[in-house]
Scaffold this motif. Structure first.
Motif, mmCIF file in Angstrom:
data_model
loop_
_atom_site.group_PDB
_atom_site.id
_atom_site.type_symbol
_atom_site.label_atom_id
_atom_site.label_comp_id
_atom_site.label_asym_id
_atom_site.label_seq_id
_atom_site.Cartn_x
_atom_site.Cartn_y
_atom_site.Cartn_z
ATOM 1 N N CYS A 24 -27.181 18.168 -16.225
ATOM 2 C CA CYS A 24 -27.387 17.034 -15.332
ATOM 3 C C CYS A 24 -26.381 15.926 -15.607
ATOM 4 N N ARG A 30 -26.779 10.355 -8.828
ATOM 5 C CA ARG A 30 -26.392 11.271 -7.749
ATOM 6 C C ARG A 30 -24.914 11.062 -7.399
ATOM 7 N N GLU A 59 -24.073 26.439 -7.912
ATOM 8 C CA GLU A 59 -24.498 25.446 -6.926
ATOM 9 C C GLU A 59 -24.417 24.071 -7.558
ATOM 10 N N MET A 61 -25.513 20.403 -7.157
ATOM 11 C CA MET A 61 -26.496 19.547 -6.507
ATOM 12 C C MET A 61 -26.076 18.089 -6.729
ATOM 13 N N HIS A 66 -26.224 24.133 -11.276
ATOM 14 C CA HIS A 66 -26.794 25.426 -11.649
ATOM 15 C C HIS A 66 -25.647 26.420 -11.704
ATOM 16 N N GLN A 134 -30.856 26.721 -3.642
ATOM 17 C CA GLN A 134 -31.194 25.362 -4.075
ATOM 18 C C GLN A 134 -31.293 24.397 -2.905
ATOM 19 N N TRP A 135 -30.422 24.520 -1.929
ATOM 20 C CA TRP A 135 -30.415 23.573 -0.805
ATOM 21 C C TRP A 135 -31.540 23.838 0.184
ATOM 22 N N ARG A 137 -34.718 23.958 -0.702
ATOM 23 C CA ARG A 137 -35.939 23.324 -1.197
ATOM 24 C C ARG A 137 -36.335 22.189 -0.261
ATOM 25 N N THR A 140 -34.665 18.796 -0.590
ATOM 26 C CA THR A 140 -33.221 18.696 -0.404
ATOM 27 C C THR A 140 -32.800 18.883 1.040
ATOM 28 N N GLN A 143 -30.030 16.807 2.948
ATOM 29 C CA GLN A 143 -29.152 16.138 1.991
ATOM 30 C C GLN A 143 -27.826 16.865 1.834
ATOM 31 N N LYS A 144 -27.812 18.169 2.106
ATOM 32 C CA LYS A 144 -26.612 18.954 1.867
ATOM 33 C C LYS A 144 -25.436 18.421 2.688
#
Length: 152
Positions: A24, A30, A59, A61, A66, A134-135, A137, A140, A143-144
């Motif tokens: 992270c 972000r 991926e 984020m 990840h 992941q995108w 979810r 999210t 947001q992509k």
């Protein structure tokens, strides 16, 4: 039915080692969107190629990464994670001034690593699907597109 595995052969052995690595940004800021995300992906791919490792899934984020990577037999899990974190932090902070001025460091000091080659009920296919979706979810959605747009 047997699953075909792509194994690496060495003098004296054969191995099939994979890691799911997650790290992270510092304070979960972000900051991994737009051009930063594109460049981060390029840097991770370059580091893996330089080490002879194979990226299975990746991926980026907004606040974490990840990565599912197959690595050599002599590389420990912490070595793999730290190679990606250290290299990408140094280069991204040189190239994007706002990452240097906004944050004391780019990445938090911790990371998550799980061996994937033969982990109980969770196999490589499951981890790859998890990373690649992941995108999708609920938190999210929408947001992509925002994160992929270049930031000035």
């Amino acid at each position: 039915m047997a699953v075909a595995r792509k194994v690496r052969r060495y003098s004296g052995g054969v191995c099939h080692l994979g890691l799911h690595v997650v790290w992270c940004s510092k304070y979960r800021c972000r900051v991994l969107g737009g051009r930063v995300a594109v460049r981060l992906r390029e840097l991770i791919e370059a580091k893996a190629a330089g080490k002879g490792w194979e990226i299975i899934a990746l991926e980026v984020m907004p606040d974490h990464v990840h990565l599912f990577v197959k690595h050599g037999r002599k590389a420990s899990a912490s070595y793999v994670a730290n190679q990606f974190k250290g290299f990408t932090s140094r280069v991204l902070r040189e190239e994007f001034a706002h990452l240097k001025s906004r944050m004391p460091t780019l990445w938090s000091s911790s990371f998550f690593v799980a061996s994937v080659a033969s982990v109980g009920a969770v196999g490589a296919d499951t981890v790859e699907t998890y990373i690649n979706t992941q995108w999708e979810r609920p938190w999210t959605k929408g947001q992509k597109e925002d994160m992929r747009a270049p930031r000035v």
